[in-house]
Design an enzyme around this catalytic site. Sequence first.
Site, mmCIF file in Angstrom:
data_model
loop_
_atom_site.group_PDB
_atom_site.id
_atom_site.type_symbol
_atom_site.label_atom_id
_atom_site.label_comp_id
_atom_site.label_asym_id
_atom_site.label_seq_id
_atom_site.Cartn_x
_atom_site.Cartn_y
_atom_site.Cartn_z
ATOM 1 N N LEU A 89 12.052 -19.814 -4.470
ATOM 2 C CA LEU A 89 10.870 -19.182 -3.768
ATOM 3 C C LEU A 89 9.749 -19.551 -4.544
ATOM 4 C CD1 LEU A 89 9.651 -16.708 -2.018
ATOM 5 C CD2 LEU A 89 10.400 -15.195 -3.901
ATOM 6 N N GLY B 266 0.147 5.614 -4.510
ATOM 7 C CA GLY B 266 -0.541 7.008 -4.699
ATOM 8 C C GLY B 266 0.094 8.139 -3.761
ATOM 9 N N SER C 231 -6.928 -5.859 -5.697
ATOM 10 C CA SER C 231 -8.136 -6.499 -5.004
ATOM 11 C C SER C 231 -9.434 -6.532 -5.864
ATOM 12 C CB SER C 231 -8.411 -5.840 -3.698
ATOM 13 O OG SER C 231 -8.921 -4.574 -3.850
ATOM 14 N N HIS D 83 2.655 3.893 -9.242
ATOM 15 C CA HIS D 83 2.529 2.308 -9.429
ATOM 16 C C HIS D 83 3.551 1.894 -10.246
ATOM 17 C CE1 HIS D 83 -1.439 2.415 -7.834
ATOM 18 N NE2 HIS D 83 -1.936 3.146 -8.903
ATOM 19 N N GLU E 272 -11.695 -5.256 -5.006
ATOM 20 C CA GLU E 272 -12.591 -3.907 -4.583
ATOM 21 C C GLU E 272 -11.697 -2.677 -5.459
ATOM 22 O OE1 GLU E 272 -11.460 -5.947 -2.006
ATOM 23 O OE2 GLU E 272 -13.678 -6.273 -1.451
ATOM 24 N N ASP F 212 0.820 -1.101 0.013
ATOM 25 C CA ASP F 212 -0.042 0.011 -0.004
ATOM 26 C C ASP F 212 1.050 1.123 0.043
ATOM 27 O OD1 ASP F 212 -2.348 1.456 -0.037
ATOM 28 O OD2 ASP F 212 -2.892 0.915 2.112
ATOM 29 N N ARG G 15 -11.799 1.321 -8.868
ATOM 30 C CA ARG G 15 -11.044 2.582 -9.205
ATOM 31 C C ARG G 15 -11.380 3.233 -10.594
ATOM 32 N NH1 ARG G 15 -5.280 2.463 -6.285
ATOM 33 N NH2 ARG G 15 -6.345 1.651 -4.012
HETATM 34 C C1 FPP Z 1 -1.800 0.168 -3.290
HETATM 35 O O1 FPP Z 1 -1.395 1.716 -3.486
HETATM 36 C C2 FPP Z 1 -1.180 -0.452 -4.730
HETATM 37 C C3 FPP Z 1 -2.147 -0.894 -5.626
HETATM 38 C C4 FPP Z 1 -3.718 -0.988 -5.595
HETATM 39 C C5 FPP Z 1 -1.580 -1.480 -6.750
HETATM 40 C C6 FPP Z 1 -0.247 -2.584 -6.421
HETATM 41 C C7 FPP Z 1 0.459 -2.480 -7.794
HETATM 42 C C8 FPP Z 1 1.926 -2.486 -7.833
HETATM 43 C C9 FPP Z 1 2.688 -2.379 -6.552
HETATM 44 C C10 FPP Z 1 2.446 -2.467 -9.103
HETATM 45 C C11 FPP Z 1 1.880 -3.587 -9.910
HETATM 46 C C12 FPP Z 1 3.213 -4.559 -10.518
HETATM 47 C C13 FPP Z 1 3.167 -5.637 -10.359
HETATM 48 C C14 FPP Z 1 4.191 -6.214 -11.272
HETATM 49 C C15 FPP Z 1 2.458 -6.479 -9.558
HETATM 50 P P1 FPP Z 1 -2.404 2.554 -3.600
HETATM 51 O O2 FPP Z 1 -2.867 3.097 -5.038
HETATM 52 O O3 FPP Z 1 -3.585 2.250 -2.703
HETATM 53 O O4 FPP Z 1 -1.759 3.951 -2.755
HETATM 54 P P2 FPP Z 1 -2.375 5.035 -1.845
HETATM 55 O O5 FPP Z 1 -3.218 4.165 -0.619
HETATM 56 O O6 FPP Z 1 -1.354 5.780 -1.362
HETATM 57 O O7 FPP Z 1 -3.190 5.731 -2.892
#
Ligand code: FPP
Length: 232
Positions: A127, A19, A61, A33, A63, A16, A67
Amino acid sequence: MSKNADPPRYIAVVMDGNGRWAKQRGLKRTQGHEAGAESVRRIVRAASELAIRELTLYAFSTENWSRSRTEVKFLMGLLERQLVEQREEIMEQNVSFSAIGNLSKLPAGVRRELAKTTEMSRRNTGLHARLALSYGGRPEILDAIARLCAENRPRRKITEKQFRKYLYDPAMHDPDLLIRTGGEKRISNFLLWQVSYTELYFTDVLWPDFGKADLEAAIEDYKKRERRFGGL
Ligand code: FPP
């Protein structure tokens, strides 16, 4: 004297803060991201080096489908590109890769690249790295119940051990340690069945900043804990 825990074999991560990481730098969420995807690459490598056996990363997720269309489209495109770009490293590190979730909802291109990497890395012995995609813990349990009901098993045959076979990946163990980055202290529908006795670790570090030293700090914290699984 109580016994401290052995090093964790299986770590699950709620990634998390992409953003907020971007916002702090005056960048777009999508750039957060992208940085998050680099962090995924680093953590898979670090987990291999630290002899972790299983790693499941919550990448999208159920959910998250709510977005904005542009963000979802960007994340799916990023995922597809990363699956291609990280394939060589996955093979080099002897990582076996797979995905869990309602994968049928993902775009065809993502499903194609997931299938390729999964198939290619199937026999790797290092792994086991999983991505949770279009994943929700409650939907996973409901899907398992639906399949179980279809088989008309008598109640006495429905044990915890049997039930596990109906989850998305019957080979998955229970995580020893669940890490959540980004400061929130929630499970957010992640691996609900599997985390019953998992040790929880929350850190304010935002996912794109989370590196090997942070993973090691989480492992050190875990090792100080005494795991009793409800016993004495
Ligand atoms: C949460 O941050 C992150 C996500 C919902 C997406 C996770 C995706 C990645 C880490 C990149 C995907 C790439 C691969 C290779 C799996 P948020 O957007 O909820 O952050 P915030 O809470 O600060 O808004």
